[in-house]
Design a protein around this motif. Structure first.
Motif, short mmCIF file in Angstrom:
data_model
loop_
_atom_site.label_atom_id
_atom_site.label_comp_id
_atom_site.label_asym_id
_atom_site.label_seq_id
_atom_site.Cartn_x
_atom_site.Cartn_y
_atom_site.Cartn_z
N GLY A 1 0.78 -1.22 0.00
CA GLY A 1 0.00 0.00 0.00
C GLY A 1 0.81 1.27 0.00
N VAL A 2 2.12 1.17 0.27
CA VAL A 2 2.95 2.38 0.33
C VAL A 2 4.21 2.27 -0.51
N ALA A 3 4.50 1.09 -1.03
CA ALA A 3 5.73 0.90 -1.82
C ALA A 3 5.63 1.60 -3.17
N ILE A 4 6.70 2.22 -3.59
CA ILE A 4 6.66 2.99 -4.83
C ILE A 4 6.60 2.10 -6.06
N ASP A 5 6.97 0.83 -5.94
CA ASP A 5 6.97 -0.06 -7.10
C ASP A 5 5.71 -0.93 -7.17
N VAL B 1 12.95 4.01 3.91
CA VAL B 1 12.88 3.86 2.46
C VAL B 1 11.79 4.77 1.90
N ALA B 2 11.85 4.93 0.58
CA ALA B 2 10.95 5.86 -0.11
C ALA B 2 9.50 5.40 -0.01
N HIS B 3 8.62 6.36 0.00
CA HIS B 3 7.17 6.17 0.12
C HIS B 3 6.50 6.69 -1.15
N ARG B 4 5.37 6.10 -1.52
CA ARG B 4 4.71 6.54 -2.74
C ARG B 4 4.06 7.91 -2.58
N HIS C 1 6.56 11.72 2.58
CA HIS C 1 6.43 10.66 3.57
C HIS C 1 7.51 9.60 3.36
N ALA C 2 7.66 8.73 4.36
CA ALA C 2 8.68 7.68 4.31
C ALA C 2 8.15 6.43 5.01
N PRO D 1 4.37 2.54 8.51
CA PRO D 1 4.29 2.75 7.07
C PRO D 1 3.92 4.15 6.60
N HIS D 2 3.59 5.06 7.51
CA HIS D 2 3.06 6.35 7.04
C HIS D 2 3.69 7.53 7.78
N VAL D 3 5.00 7.65 7.76
CA VAL D 3 5.68 8.67 8.55
C VAL D 3 6.06 9.86 7.67
N ALA D 4 5.70 11.06 8.11
CA ALA D 4 6.10 12.27 7.40
C ALA D 4 7.61 12.46 7.51
N VAL D 5 8.23 12.90 6.44
CA VAL D 5 9.68 13.13 6.44
C VAL D 5 10.07 14.09 7.57
#
Length: 551
Positions: free
Chosen positions: A133-137, A327-330, A334-335, A382-386
């Motif tokens: 649900g949050v992975a960029i790929d 790691v990067a977030h979609r 966020h991260a 899974p939903h942390v603001a940078v």
């Protein structure tokens, strides 16, 4: 995340009441242990070396903060103040008293949790990518499909007594983070030539006594046919799977014996009578379940946060943590934050009640109240603001979950081993602790780079040693613990099973053996190769020569 409906609440409550009566009769001596065993196993209660163990289902590894606090409560009230996160994204409590088990399950039910189908010859907890649900790929969130599988498979009348336990994994990304090729069924989402998403269906993978890599029996399955195709596979397995020999009962043995082509033919033939029928998934049903997994309402966030960047340059520990565990977030700004449950010298995957409560607090404050469990025995916010990363890092540092070692030599997977498990031949946790302490220098760990060590206390491979870059298997030699070492395993897209390096080494030489393998790798690697890349290039020989020359 999914919330129980009226049916779920009623079903779980009835199961708790039934089990409470079964325990009462067992304690009164009205039923024997042999009669009680199948009843307790259906409720996730095992009898281990020293006490009962209760395995809690965490469907596809997703937890709310309320559920995490409930697990902390169970740990405090009914166990010894901690729990153990497993490679099936579940949680185990190792010191449950039989008389307390029904109360523990009743408390779990209040938080929409249970232990059903965490044991027995049934379809176990379906696992998924922990970044779902949050992975960029990602193509689609695999948890939607895991939930559909959960609803279909729970107390399925045809598949509650299979020849052997059955495990399904789903990934929604082209990069496999769910180890789908070492499961009884692996589902990998991909797109067809028209861009429509569907599933590659992989059957017959698994570890344990006879490790095997799954075979693709259908390169592309349209999503609406998922359940009918799974039903066809399970029917074929239920019909032909061995029931006369526990060691040959898994579907991987069936696929191996009849071949992937014959398995495909049998499944397709069975499927012809099921497709376009009652098991087909209407779009509105899928959409309804999908709404449970809609992303949170993210607040607009800067993609570069001043405090985060300042701390990155000023604090080496924070910089290492960002590099290793974030790691990067979609969603821009966020991260994804990975929590290491592998502190120096700690038992891999363990969390105390206080740590669970603290993670729940951090999830509420910074991750929309959501937590994930990984199959590598770690946790995820899974939903942390940078902009919140410094605060999250400080909070995790206070509870010991900020070790910047994700994917490194001390991020070790280990089963409970002989410290708890009645099936184990050797200890796993102390070996992991000693290796972790030996490689405690984080600068050295980062210089070594990605290196996944996985340890099992017996051939059942709950520690996934077959797919460790370095795998360690405990074996018993006339009452003495030895450890067999394998190299070259991997659970990702380019999956491989490890090769046995040579004779097993005594327990007091394991750490030195691992150090020898690492030093060999550093001496022969080229151009920043990972350990796995180097091993695949040079093979066993240099590692074997150095290890056994110094053993």
């Amino acid at each position: 995340m999914y919330r129980y409906d009226e049916y779920d609440h009623a079903f779980v409550a009835e199961r708790v009441a039934q089990f409470r009566d079964q325990v009462k009769r067992r304690l009164a001596g009205e039923i024997t242990e042999d009669e009680f065993k199948p009843l307790r196993l259906q409720n996730g209660l095992y009898l281990q070396l020293h006490a009962y163990m209760l395995r809690i289902a965490i469907p596809y590894g997703t937890l709310s903060s309320k559920q995490m606090r409930t697990l902390a409560h169970i740990a405090r009230r009914y166990d010894r103040g901690y729990g153990h996160f497993t490679t099936r994204q579940n949680l185990q409590f190792n010191w449950i008293k039989l008389e307390d088990a029904p109360d523990a399950l009743a408390d779990l039910a209040k938080a929409e949790m249970h232990a059903i189908q965490t044991s027995g010859n049934c379809i176990r907890n379906t696992t998924a990518d922990h970044w779902a649900g949050v992975a960029i790929d990602e193509i689609e969130d695999p948890r939607i499909w895991c939930e559909i599988i959960r609803q279909w498979s729970t107390v399925h009348p045809e598949f509650s007594f299979l020849p052997r336990k059955f495990k399904i994994a789903v990934t929604g990304s082209p990069n496999d983070r769910a180890a789908v090729r070492v499961h009884d069924i692996g589902l990998r989402m991909l797109r067809d030539e028209n861009g429509e998403p569907g599933f590659e269906v992989i059957v017959g993978g698994g570890l344990g006594r006879t490790p095997m890599i799954g075979k693709t029996i259908r390169p592309f399955l349209p999503k609406q046919h998922l359940l009918s195709y799974l039903e066809a596979i399970l029917r074929v397995y239920n019909r032909y799977g061995r029931r006369d020999n526990i060691y040959k009962a898994r579907i991987k043995i069936l696929v191996h014996e009849i071949g992937a082509e014959e398995m495909r033919r049998q499944v397709e033939e069975e499927w012809e009578g099921l497709r376009d029928g009652a098991l087909d998934l209407p779009a509105d049903v899928v959409a309804g379940i999908g709404r449970h997994f809609a992303p949170p309402r993210y607040q607009p966030q800067p993609t570069i946060a001043t405090e985060t960047e300042r701390l990155r340059f000023e604090n080496r520990d924070f910089a290492l943590w960002l590099r290793s565990n974030v790691v990067a977030h979609r969603q821009p700004g966020h991260a994804i934050v990975n929590l290491s449950l592998k502190p120096e010298g700690g038992p891999p995957g363990d969390a105390s009640a206080a740590q669970m409560d603290a993670v729940a607090d951090l999830a509420d404050a910074y991750s929309c109240g959501e937590i994930r469990v990984t199959h590598e025995q770690n946790l995820v916010l899974p939903h942390v603001a940078v902009a919140d990363l410094p605060a999250v890092w400080r909070g995790l540092t206070l509870i010991g979950f900020a070790t910047p070692n994700l994917g490194l030599v001390s991020d070790i997977i280990a089963c409970p081993g002989l410290d708890y498990c009645a099936l184990a031949n050797a200890r796993a946790i102390p070996v992991a602790q000693r290796i972790s302490q030996h490689f405690a220098d984080l600068a050295r760990q980062h210089d070594i780079g990605e290196l996944k060590i996985k340890i099992s206390g017996c051939i059942n491979a709950c520690g996934h040693h077959h797919v460790g870059h370095i795998g360690i298997l405990g074996v018993d030699k006339n009452g003495t613990e030895f450890y067999q070492i394998t190299l070259g395993g991997h659970a990702g897209d380019d999956v491989s099973l490890g090769s046995i390096l040579g004779p097993a080494v005594p327990a007091d030489q394991v750490v030195e053996a691992i150090d020898s393998l690492v030093r060999t790798y550093l001496a022969v690697r080229q151009d920043g190769e990972r350990f796995l890349d180097t091993y695949r290039r040079v093979g066993n020989t240099p590692f074997k020569e150095r290890l056994y020359a110094t053993a």
